[in-house]
Scaffold this active site. Structure first.
Site, mmCIF file in Angstrom:
data_model
loop_
_atom_site.group_PDB
_atom_site.id
_atom_site.type_symbol
_atom_site.label_atom_id
_atom_site.label_comp_id
_atom_site.label_asym_id
_atom_site.label_seq_id
_atom_site.Cartn_x
_atom_site.Cartn_y
_atom_site.Cartn_z
ATOM 1 N N ALA A 208 0.924 -1.426 -0.145
ATOM 2 C CA ALA A 208 0.012 0.109 -0.026
ATOM 3 C C ALA A 208 0.953 0.774 -0.071
ATOM 4 O O ALA A 208 1.809 1.220 -0.239
ATOM 5 C CB ALA A 208 -1.193 0.451 1.020
ATOM 6 N N ASN A 209 0.201 2.332 -0.301
ATOM 7 C CA ASN A 209 1.325 3.735 -0.112
ATOM 8 C C ASN A 209 0.616 5.189 1.239
ATOM 9 O O ASN A 209 -0.521 4.435 2.237
ATOM 10 C CB ASN A 209 0.948 4.269 -0.816
ATOM 11 C CG ASN A 209 0.042 4.690 -1.788
ATOM 12 O OD1 ASN A 209 -0.493 5.982 -1.240
ATOM 13 N ND2 ASN A 209 -1.173 3.994 -2.853
ATOM 14 N N ARG A 210 0.999 5.469 1.651
ATOM 15 C CA ARG A 210 0.384 6.562 2.732
ATOM 16 C C ARG A 210 -0.334 7.125 2.232
ATOM 17 O O ARG A 210 -0.892 8.648 3.002
ATOM 18 C CB ARG A 210 1.933 7.311 3.300
ATOM 19 C CG ARG A 210 2.753 6.373 3.541
ATOM 20 C CD ARG A 210 4.050 7.888 4.422
ATOM 21 N NE ARG A 210 4.956 6.535 4.964
ATOM 22 C CZ ARG A 210 4.969 5.872 5.879
ATOM 23 N NH1 ARG A 210 4.199 6.113 6.794
ATOM 24 N NH2 ARG A 210 6.371 5.145 5.922
ATOM 25 N N ALA A 274 -3.685 7.558 -5.175
ATOM 26 C CA ALA A 274 -2.284 7.138 -5.360
ATOM 27 C C ALA A 274 -2.015 5.711 -5.684
ATOM 28 O O ALA A 274 -2.092 4.765 -4.773
ATOM 29 C CB ALA A 274 -1.579 7.708 -3.962
#
Ligand code: C5P
Length: 401
Positions: A208-210, A274
């Site tokens: 995943a990402n932030r 994102a």
């Protein structure tokens, strides 16, 4: 449609004022910001405490000193809203409005406002039918005031006739109708992607990402507030669904693409998500086990579809396609190249480098790059970036119409 709308509700003194409490609740449920002004007579029917608790805003009445510095002035109160709603509107306040009296805060605000005014009359049926009221209504109508109700039925005093205030949901619908008449994106369809994607490695792990989704969700809310029929395709976030949007919750990039294509046709697409560039190629159905001495597993990656580029090159391409570019260096050069490569109309570039606080934060500093060049905006709240972007989109679509 009411999300983000600022409604000034004037409550005058009739028994129907109890229904105004429910009206406040219904408006807030739809994401509207509701400010209330109570007349002295209204305070006999509902208390400032209940009105303030439901609206979550300070209640204004004649007991507050609007000239004090901490108070919002009556002229600002009258104009800092999208619509003024008078509910209930008694025969007395309608007469004051028709005559231009400004003897208390409520009537002063009604005289000073330059916003649309909608009134929900409530009174005894004989008063409603009286020549004076009929003439006042006629005068107000010719000045642009609109009305909802009154309904015919049993009145508070037990008589039957026309004079009962419309039900809160009918008033909500009348407010929406009045506002949509001048909503700049009424009749337009928008798609917004927001948040991160989760790409499974196995049933319990994922890449995943932030991304917090704050900017994308705010854009969806801002487009809906301008009247666009908005589909928000949201990756996993901690955020509540923004009011006024149809929200499709997804996890992976492939699901996000399918949901975005499923929302076509649209006039505008804003890809603020994102999206993970790569996903584990062969996510197992069973949890990867740590085997003594075997070392870490190699995870083969496959490329994800590019949702922005797909929408920009689609046969049903939205008239306006907007992408985001989050970069940590060479922001403007990379973003301009990205605009061409992805085939989108605008790129909103933001610096997400260390120390900018953009990821997860509430503020953003962006540059909008289009065919004409680069427009750099000051740092501002993500909600404000969203409102300005939505206004810019409305302007562009109006020009292209
Ligand atoms: O290529 P990059 O990820 O930097 O591009 C960012 C822009 O492209 C954003 O608007 C993002 O939402 C979009 N994007 C996409 N699908 C991907 C990757 C990025 O829609 N797979």
């Amino acid at each position: 449609m009411l999300a983000g709308k600022r409604i000034l509700l004037v409550i005058s003194g009739g028994i129907a004022a109890y229904k105004s409490l429910d009206l406040i609740r219904r408006l807030r449920e739809r994401g509207a910001d509701v400010r209330c002004v109570l007349t002295r007579a209204a305070r006999e029917f509902v208390t400032p405490l209940s009105v303030g608790t439901l609206s979550r805003n300070r209640v204004h009445d004649d007991l507050f000193d609007l000239t004090a510095e901490h108070e919002i002035g009556h002229i600002r109160l009258a104009r800092d809203c999208d619509i003024v709603v008078v509910a209930p509107a008694t025969a007395n306040i309608l007469a004051s409005m028709a005559q231009g009296f400004a003897g208390d805060l409520a009537t002063t605000v009604l005289l000073a406002t330059d916003r649309p005014v909608l009134a929900a009359p409530a009174m005894n049926h004989v008063m409603w039918a009286s020549p004076a009221t009929v003439a006042n209504i006629e005068t107000l109508r010719t000045r642009g005031v609109s009305f909802v109700g009154p309904e015919t039925g049993e009145l508070a005093e037990g008589e039957i006739g026309a004079g009962r205030m419309s039900e809160p949901l009918a008033i909500v619908a009348a407010i929406e109708k009045r506002l949509s008449a001048d909503a700049p994106l009424a009749g337009r369809r928008a798609i917004v992607t927001s948040g991160p994607t989760y790409e499974p490695i196995d049933p319990v792990r994922f890449i995943a990402n932030r991304s917090s989704g704050k900017q994308g969700h705010a854009i969806a809310a801002a487009l809906a507030a301008l009247g666009a029929q908005t589909t928000l395709v949201a990756g996993p976030t901690r955020l509540a669904d923004p009011p006024g949007c149809r929200v499709v919750h997804v996890e992976t990039a492939q699901q996000m693409l399918a949901a975005s294509l499923g929302a076509l046709p649209a006039d505008v697409a804003v890809c603020a998500a994102a999206v993970a560039d790569w996903r584990p190629a062969n996510p197992g159905n069973a949890k990867l086990k740590k085997t003594e001495g075997a070392g870490p597993p190699a995870i083969a990656l496959a490329e994800n579809p590019d949702i922005l580029a797909t929408l920009a090159r689609h046969a049903q391409r939205p008239r306006l396609v907007v992408g985001f570019a989050a970069e940590t260096e060479n922001l403007l050069a990379y973003a301009a190249a990205k605009r061409r490569r992805k085939g989108c109309d605008w790129i909103v570039a933001n610096d997400v480098g260390e120390g900018t606080g953009t990821f997860g934060g509430d503020a953003n500093r962006v540059h909008v790059i289009d065919a004409a060049g680069t427009e750099s905006w000051d740092a501002m709240a993500k909600d404000e970036v969203a409102r300005r972007l939505a206004a810019r989109i409305a302007l562009a679509l109006a020009g292209a119409a």
